[in-house]
Scaffold this active site. Structure first.
Site, PDB file in Angstrom:
ATOM      1  N   ASN A   1       0.864  -1.178   0.000  1.00 41.64           N
ATOM      2  CA  ASN A   1       0.000   0.000   0.000  1.00 41.64           C
ATOM      3  C   ASN A   1       0.902   1.230   0.000  1.00 41.64           C
ATOM      4  OD1 ASN A   1      -1.857   2.006   0.378  1.00 41.64           O
ATOM      5  ND2 ASN A   1      -2.316   1.484   2.522  1.00 41.64           N
ATOM      6  N   TRP A   2       1.012   1.837  -1.173  1.00 42.59           N
ATOM      7  CA  TRP A   2       1.940   2.970  -1.289  1.00 42.59           C
ATOM      8  C   TRP A   2       1.333   4.271  -0.776  1.00 42.59           C
ATOM      9  CZ3 TRP A   2       4.225   1.972  -6.898  1.00 42.59           C
ATOM     10  CH2 TRP A   2       5.144   0.917  -6.820  1.00 42.59           C
TER      11      TRP A   2
ATOM     12  N   HIS B   1      -9.610   1.264   4.963  1.00 44.87           N
ATOM     13  CA  HIS B   1      -8.309   1.479   5.613  1.00 44.87           C
ATOM     14  C   HIS B   1      -8.492   2.476   6.753  1.00 44.87           C
ATOM     15  CE1 HIS B   1      -4.142   2.688   6.248  1.00 44.87           C
ATOM     16  NE2 HIS B   1      -3.804   1.551   5.647  1.00 44.87           N
TER      17      HIS B   1
ATOM     18  N   GLU C   1      -6.808   4.904   7.678  1.00 46.95           N
ATOM     19  CA  GLU C   1      -6.596   6.314   7.318  1.00 46.95           C
ATOM     20  C   GLU C   1      -7.850   6.883   6.655  1.00 46.95           C
ATOM     21  OE1 GLU C   1      -2.863   5.739   5.283  1.00 46.95           O
ATOM     22  OE2 GLU C   1      -1.941   5.279   7.212  1.00 46.95           O
TER      23      GLU C   1
ATOM     24  N   GLU D   1      -5.569  -4.373  10.955  1.00 50.34           N
ATOM     25  CA  GLU D   1      -4.551  -3.347  11.099  1.00 50.34           C
ATOM     26  C   GLU D   1      -4.801  -2.558  12.377  1.00 50.34           C
ATOM     27  OE1 GLU D   1      -2.608  -2.427   7.098  1.00 50.34           O
ATOM     28  OE2 GLU D   1      -4.230  -1.017   7.397  1.00 50.34           O
TER      29      GLU D   1
ATOM     30  N   GLY E   1       2.415   2.638  10.610  1.00 52.07           N
ATOM     31  CA  GLY E   1       3.364   3.727  10.381  1.00 52.07           C
ATOM     32  C   GLY E   1       4.048   4.210  11.642  1.00 52.07           C
TER      33      GLY E   1
ATOM     34  N   SER F   1       3.417  -1.822  10.462  1.00 53.16           N
ATOM     35  CA  SER F   1       4.877  -1.867  10.611  1.00 53.16           C
ATOM     36  C   SER F   1       5.459  -3.251  10.336  1.00 53.16           C
ATOM     37  CB  SER F   1       5.286  -1.341  11.998  1.00 53.16           C
ATOM     38  OG  SER F   1       4.835  -0.014  12.161  1.00 53.16           O
TER      39      SER F   1
ATOM     40  N   GLY G   1       2.829  -0.936   4.337  1.00 54.32           N
ATOM     41  CA  GLY G   1       3.015   0.446   3.920  1.00 54.32           C
ATOM     42  C   GLY G   1       4.493   0.743   3.713  1.00 54.32           C
ATOM     43  N   GLY G   2       5.139   1.280   4.735  1.00 56.96           N
ATOM     44  CA  GLY G   2       6.518   1.772   4.645  1.00 56.96           C
ATOM     45  C   GLY G   2       7.501   0.796   4.006  1.00 56.96           C
TER      46      GLY G   2
HETATM   47  C1  PEP Z   1      -0.675   0.281   5.864  1.00 60.70           C
HETATM   48  O1  PEP Z   1      -0.456   1.131   5.036  1.00 60.70           O
HETATM   49  O2  PEP Z   1      -1.743  -0.332   5.790  1.00 60.70           O
HETATM   50  C2  PEP Z   1       0.334  -0.029   6.861  1.00 60.70           C
HETATM   51  C3  PEP Z   1       0.170  -1.071   7.624  1.00 60.70           C
HETATM   52  O3  PEP Z   1       1.441   0.798   6.932  1.00 60.70           O
HETATM   53  P1  PEP Z   1       2.846   0.487   7.655  1.00 60.70           P
HETATM   54  O4  PEP Z   1       3.306  -0.852   7.134  1.00 60.70           O
HETATM   55  O5  PEP Z   1       3.745   1.596   7.225  1.00 60.70           O
HETATM   56  O6  PEP Z   1       2.606   0.448   9.122  1.00 60.70           O
END
Ligand code: PEP
Length: 253
Positions: free
Chosen positions: A9-10, A95, A97, A167, A173, A212, A233-234
């Site tokens: 997931n960018w 999500h 966010e 999540e 993040g 993460s 994500g990251g």
């Molecule tokens: C996400 O974008 O859904 C996520 C879990 O991000 P990260 O891996 O950066 O925590």
């Protein structure tokens, strides 16, 4: 048997040029006998170019969001048929966010699920609790309600296409990962709800963990019986790190 599934997931990172540069560096790193399914969800403007770059590779294209209506006056939104045209097989919905920053409710997520199903795009439905809810011992209550409401439009006959993602908001993040045990506890609860709702099909639904996830913790997370992949994500932003995640993610379970 549930095939592990990793999704990058960018978020609001990488336009067309950066997405193409990623594909050029990432695709040659993939093993021929890839045991893990993999998809990338770039920003909308990079879907078309990245989809072309991924054509013929084992990497699927995913959208980060969708609007449930098929067309109309919805400034800034993208309809399911547009995602089909861009080549998406999956779309992330719900999500955290979207839920926290844009106020999206589970009923709206359910509308998106219905719209995606009507266009044969598989929904990746995210659920997760806040730190406050976890500390108050309300994780199961919050996640259970999100799950029931977000899946309200999913008929049992279509359950096989669903992907779930747990999540925990406090782990996204933040560099703070749920321990494999903490994540498995929630995944087992989600699994039980899915089986209750969809019968045997619930047992085949993949449940990703997100928060993460990195090359050095993915194997321990995926070793848990109900963790079937990761939403990343990251650590998905660099080809080396996403390829390392894939290498660590193992085969069918
Ligand atoms: C996400 O974008 O859904 C996520 C879990 O991000 P990260 O891996 O950066 O925590």
């Amino acid at each position: 048997m549930r095939r592990p599934f990793l999704v990058a997931n960018w978020k609001m990172q990488k336009g067309r040029a950066a997405a193409l540069a990623f594909a050029r560096a990432f695709l040659p790193r993939l093993a021929d006998d890839l045991e893990t399914e993999v998809a990338i969800a770039p920003p909308f403007v990079a879907l078309d170019a990245l989809g072309r770059a991924l054509a013929g590779s084992p990497v699927a294209l995913a959208a980060q969001n969708v609007h449930p209506e098929s067309q109309g006056a919805f400034t800034g939104e993208i309809a399911p048929a547009m995602l089909v045209e861009a080549g998406c097989s999956y779309a992330i919905v719900g999500h955290s966010e979207r839920r926290v920053l844009f106020g999206e409710q589970s009923a709206f997520v359910a509308d998106k699920v219905a719209a995606l199903l009507a266009h044969d795009i598989a929904p990746i439905v995210c659920v997760g609790e806040s730190l406050e809810a976890r500390e108050a011992g309300r994780s199961f209550e919050v996640i259970g309600a999100q799950l029931e409401e977000s899946l309200a439009t999913l008929p049992p006959a279509r359950a096989a296409v669903l992907v779930m993602a747990y999540e925990p908001r406090w782990a996204i993040g933040t560099g703070r990962t749920a321990t494999p045990g903490q994540a498995q506890e929630v995944h087992a609860m989600i699994r039980a709800r899915l089986v209750e709702r969809f019968g045997a099909a619930g047992d085949a639904i993949r449940i990703q963990y997100g928060g993460s996830v990195k090359p050095d913790n993915v194997a321990a997370l995926l070793a848990e019986p109900d963790i079937d992949g990761a939403l990343v994500g990251g650590a998905s932003l660099e080809p080396e790190s996403f390829a390392a995640l894939l290498q660590q993610s193992g085969g069918p379970r």
